[in-house]
Design an enzyme around this catalytic site. Structure first.
Site, PDB file in Angstrom:
ATOM      1  N   ASN A  33     -16.208   7.156  12.177  1.00 33.47           N
ATOM      2  CA  ASN A  33     -17.183   7.929  11.389  1.00 33.47           C
ATOM      3  C   ASN A  33     -18.603   7.391  11.564  1.00 33.47           C
ATOM      4  O   ASN A  33     -19.528   7.844  10.897  1.00 33.47           O
ATOM      5  CB  ASN A  33     -16.801   7.953   9.898  1.00 33.47           C
ATOM      6  N   ASN A  98      -3.143   7.350   5.661  1.00 31.07           N
ATOM      7  CA  ASN A  98      -3.255   8.458   6.614  1.00 31.07           C
ATOM      8  C   ASN A  98      -2.821   8.039   8.018  1.00 31.07           C
ATOM      9  O   ASN A  98      -2.137   8.779   8.731  1.00 31.07           O
ATOM     10  CB  ASN A  98      -4.697   8.985   6.659  1.00 31.07           C
ATOM     11  N   GLY A 101       0.870   7.597   8.020  1.00 35.37           N
ATOM     12  CA  GLY A 101       1.505   8.928   7.984  1.00 35.37           C
ATOM     13  C   GLY A 101       1.558   9.539   9.368  1.00 35.37           C
ATOM     14  O   GLY A 101       2.571  10.121   9.782  1.00 35.37           O
ATOM     15  N   TYR A 144     -12.617  -5.580  -0.011  1.00 35.52           N
ATOM     16  CA  TYR A 144     -12.222  -5.863   1.367  1.00 35.52           C
ATOM     17  C   TYR A 144     -10.937  -6.687   1.423  1.00 35.52           C
ATOM     18  O   TYR A 144      -9.953  -6.272   2.036  1.00 35.52           O
ATOM     19  CB  TYR A 144     -13.350  -6.609   2.075  1.00 35.52           C
TER      20      TYR A 144
HETATM   21  P1  NAD Z   1     -17.237  -3.050  12.807  1.00 40.79           P
HETATM   22  O1  NAD Z   1     -17.887  -2.803  11.492  1.00 40.79           O
HETATM   23  O2  NAD Z   1     -18.108  -3.249  14.001  1.00 40.79           O
HETATM   24  O3  NAD Z   1     -16.225  -1.871  13.160  1.00 40.79           O
HETATM   25  C1  NAD Z   1     -15.571  -1.086  12.213  1.00 40.79           C
HETATM   26  C2  NAD Z   1     -15.556   0.356  12.726  1.00 40.79           C
HETATM   27  O4  NAD Z   1     -14.837   1.176  11.788  1.00 40.79           O
HETATM   28  C3  NAD Z   1     -16.962   0.939  12.856  1.00 40.79           C
HETATM   29  O5  NAD Z   1     -17.089   1.594  14.086  1.00 40.79           O
HETATM   30  C4  NAD Z   1     -17.049   1.905  11.679  1.00 40.79           C
HETATM   31  O6  NAD Z   1     -17.958   2.967  11.902  1.00 40.79           O
HETATM   32  C5  NAD Z   1     -15.610   2.371  11.573  1.00 40.79           C
HETATM   33  N1  NAD Z   1     -15.259   2.875  10.236  1.00 40.79           N
HETATM   34  C6  NAD Z   1     -15.515   2.290   9.030  1.00 40.79           C
HETATM   35  N2  NAD Z   1     -15.038   3.068   8.039  1.00 40.79           N
HETATM   36  C7  NAD Z   1     -14.472   4.157   8.624  1.00 40.79           C
HETATM   37  C8  NAD Z   1     -13.822   5.315   8.125  1.00 40.79           C
HETATM   38  N3  NAD Z   1     -13.678   5.525   6.802  1.00 40.79           N
HETATM   39  N4  NAD Z   1     -13.375   6.239   9.009  1.00 40.79           N
HETATM   40  C9  NAD Z   1     -13.530   6.051  10.343  1.00 40.79           C
HETATM   41  N5  NAD Z   1     -14.142   4.981  10.878  1.00 40.79           N
HETATM   42  C10 NAD Z   1     -14.600   4.041  10.023  1.00 40.79           C
HETATM   43  O7  NAD Z   1     -16.284  -4.295  12.601  1.00 40.79           O
HETATM   44  P2  NAD Z   1     -15.349  -5.079  13.634  1.00 40.79           P
HETATM   45  O8  NAD Z   1     -15.768  -6.472  13.641  1.00 40.79           O
HETATM   46  O9  NAD Z   1     -15.240  -4.338  14.916  1.00 40.79           O
HETATM   47  O10 NAD Z   1     -13.950  -5.028  12.870  1.00 40.79           O
HETATM   48  C11 NAD Z   1     -12.917  -4.110  13.243  1.00 40.79           C
HETATM   49  C12 NAD Z   1     -11.709  -4.340  12.374  1.00 40.79           C
HETATM   50  O11 NAD Z   1     -11.247  -5.680  12.528  1.00 40.79           O
HETATM   51  C13 NAD Z   1     -11.948  -4.128  10.887  1.00 40.79           C
HETATM   52  O12 NAD Z   1     -10.821  -3.503  10.328  1.00 40.79           O
HETATM   53  C14 NAD Z   1     -12.089  -5.521  10.355  1.00 40.79           C
HETATM   54  O13 NAD Z   1     -11.692  -5.607   9.011  1.00 40.79           O
HETATM   55  C15 NAD Z   1     -11.150  -6.309  11.262  1.00 40.79           C
HETATM   56  N6  NAD Z   1     -11.558  -7.710  11.327  1.00 40.79           N
HETATM   57  C16 NAD Z   1     -12.625  -8.094  12.076  1.00 40.79           C
HETATM   58  C17 NAD Z   1     -13.014  -9.431  12.093  1.00 40.79           C
HETATM   59  C18 NAD Z   1     -14.164  -9.926  12.914  1.00 40.79           C
HETATM   60  O14 NAD Z   1     -14.477 -11.103  12.838  1.00 40.79           O
HETATM   61  N7  NAD Z   1     -14.807  -9.132  13.740  1.00 40.79           N
HETATM   62  C19 NAD Z   1     -12.305 -10.363  11.323  1.00 40.79           C
HETATM   63  C20 NAD Z   1     -11.241  -9.918  10.559  1.00 40.79           C
HETATM   64  C21 NAD Z   1     -10.869  -8.594  10.581  1.00 40.79           C
END
Ligand code: NAD
Ligand code: UDP
Length: 314
Positions: A33, A98, A101, A144
């Site tokens: 999104n 979702n 699902g 979170y």
């Molecule tokens: P990021 O914020 O760069 O990426 C998250 C992505 O999800 C973004 O592109 C955002 O636009 C999209 N998004 C958010 N809400 C959404 C929704 N409702 N519908 C559709 N898209 C949505 O963060 P990241 O570092 O790439 O992290 C990716 C995943 O890995 C996350 O779930 C995060 O919790 C997990 N994670 C990352 C880290 C890290 O250190 N990078 C550590 C622990 C967990």
């Protein structure tokens, strides 16, 4: 060639995963999104016939036909996940329902990008997967960390109740190229501040620790976990056990960028975990995985990336 969906595919981790899975000969559907992700992260893939972009908010159901799902959609930086906490928990709960699902309907294997935050402010160090954590359910981080704990719960319940083939990875602080300049997490903040000659904002006295994993190592871990047999749902820690204080990180960044920036100590955010370091024995035993890129080397590449971005922006 597999049909693979990546939710959050235009984000930092997601965009690297899209790239890697296409290189391996798969068809990738990237759903996002664009809350924290950006078209720029995947612009080089848009002309690739094996890549497709879907603009969609995962809190709404979606109907697709895929064989594997990497479920990454969720803002990961405290600045962004606290910006609209109700939306964050909706993304973690409704978004995961979702996605599960969908996995159930099309019998796809699904991997959840969970987090070291499920351990909260841990009193066990380093953190092993069998540690249940010390999370404040009513704090400003809980949208979170409790959100991700609920997402893990949903994964296991869909597995037990509906036989969905699930995988849970607990990701520890990961960094690298394509973090957003204004992402707000510590590595990108410090590098951008150092390159711009601004003060380096260390929160608290900087004695809190984190363990930093370079993006390529993390992606390798995710793919290995997805390829594990059905009887291993995890959770499994993926992270680099080399632990640094935030102050040490600030000093490294200043040294490596050759910056004249000074450290400025700011208030420690509420609920900021004191220490964090993964025990990766399970990943080593089960996935044959361990990180290869040391912080020095990863920072060098990340600094080069931000240098280029900042040069083009100014
Ligand atoms: P990021 O914020 O760069 O990426 C998250 C992505 O999800 C973004 O592109 C955002 O636009 C999209 N998004 C958010 N809400 C959404 C929704 N409702 N519908 C559709 N898209 C949505 O963060 P990241 O570092 O790439 O992290 C990716 C995943 O890995 C996350 O779930 C995060 O919790 C997990 N994670 C990352 C880290 C890290 O250190 N990078 C550590 C622990 C967990
Ligand atoms: N931090 C900091 N300065 C910043 C950003 C973060 O000192 O400009 C600290 C933060 O308080 C935390 C650590 O760096 O102790 C890691 O923060 P980040 O937001 O990257 O991730 P977290 O592990 O806290 O989710």
């Amino acid at each position: 060639m597999k049909q693979i969906l990546i939710t959050g595919g235009a984000g930092f981790l997601g965009s690297h995963l899209c790239e890697r899975l296409i290189e391996q000969g798969n068809e990738v559907l990237c759903l996002d999104n664009f809350f924290t992700g950006s078209k720029n992260n995947i612009i080089h893939l848009l002309q690739n016939p094996h890549f497709e972009m879907i603009r969609h908010d995962i809190i709404n159901p979606i109907y697709l036909e895929v064989e594997q799902i990497y479920h990454l959609a969720c803002p990961a930086s405290p600045v962004y996940y606290q910006y609209n906490p109700i939306k964050t928990i909706k993304t973690n709960v409704m978004g995961t329902i979702n996605t599960l699902g969908l996995a159930k309907r099309v019998k796809a294997k699904i991997l959840l990008a969970s987090t070291s935050e499920v351990y909260g402010d841990p009193d066990i160090h380093p953190q092993r997967e069998d540690y249940w954590g010390r999370v404040n359910p009513i704090g400003i981080r809980s949208c979170y960390d409790e959100g991700k704990r609920t997402a893990e719960c949903l994964m296991m319940d869909y597995r037990r109740q509906n036989g969905v083939n699930v995988k849970i990875v607990r990701i520890f602080n990961t960094y690298g190229p394509r973090m957003a300049v204004n992402d707000g997490r510590v590595v990108s903040n410090f590098i951008v501040q150092a390159l711009k000659g601004e003060e380096i904002t260390v929160y608290g006295d900087g004695s809190q620790t984190r363990s930093f994993c370079y993006i390529t190592d993390l992606i390798e871990g995710l793919i290995r976990m997805m390829d594990m047999p059905d009887n291993f749902p995890g959770p499994v820690n993926i992270g680099n056990p080399a632990e640094f204080t935030i102050r040490e990180l600030a000093e490294m960044v200043i040294r490596m960028t050759g910056s004249r920036s000074m450290i400025a100590f700011k208030a420690l955010p509420e609920g900021d975990p004191r220490q964090r370091k993964p025990d990766i024995s399970l990943a080593m035993d089960m996935l044959g995985w361990q990180p290869r890129v040391e912080l020095n080397e990863g920072l060098e590449k990340t600094i080069a990336y931000f240098r280029n971005i900042i040069k083009h922006k100014s």
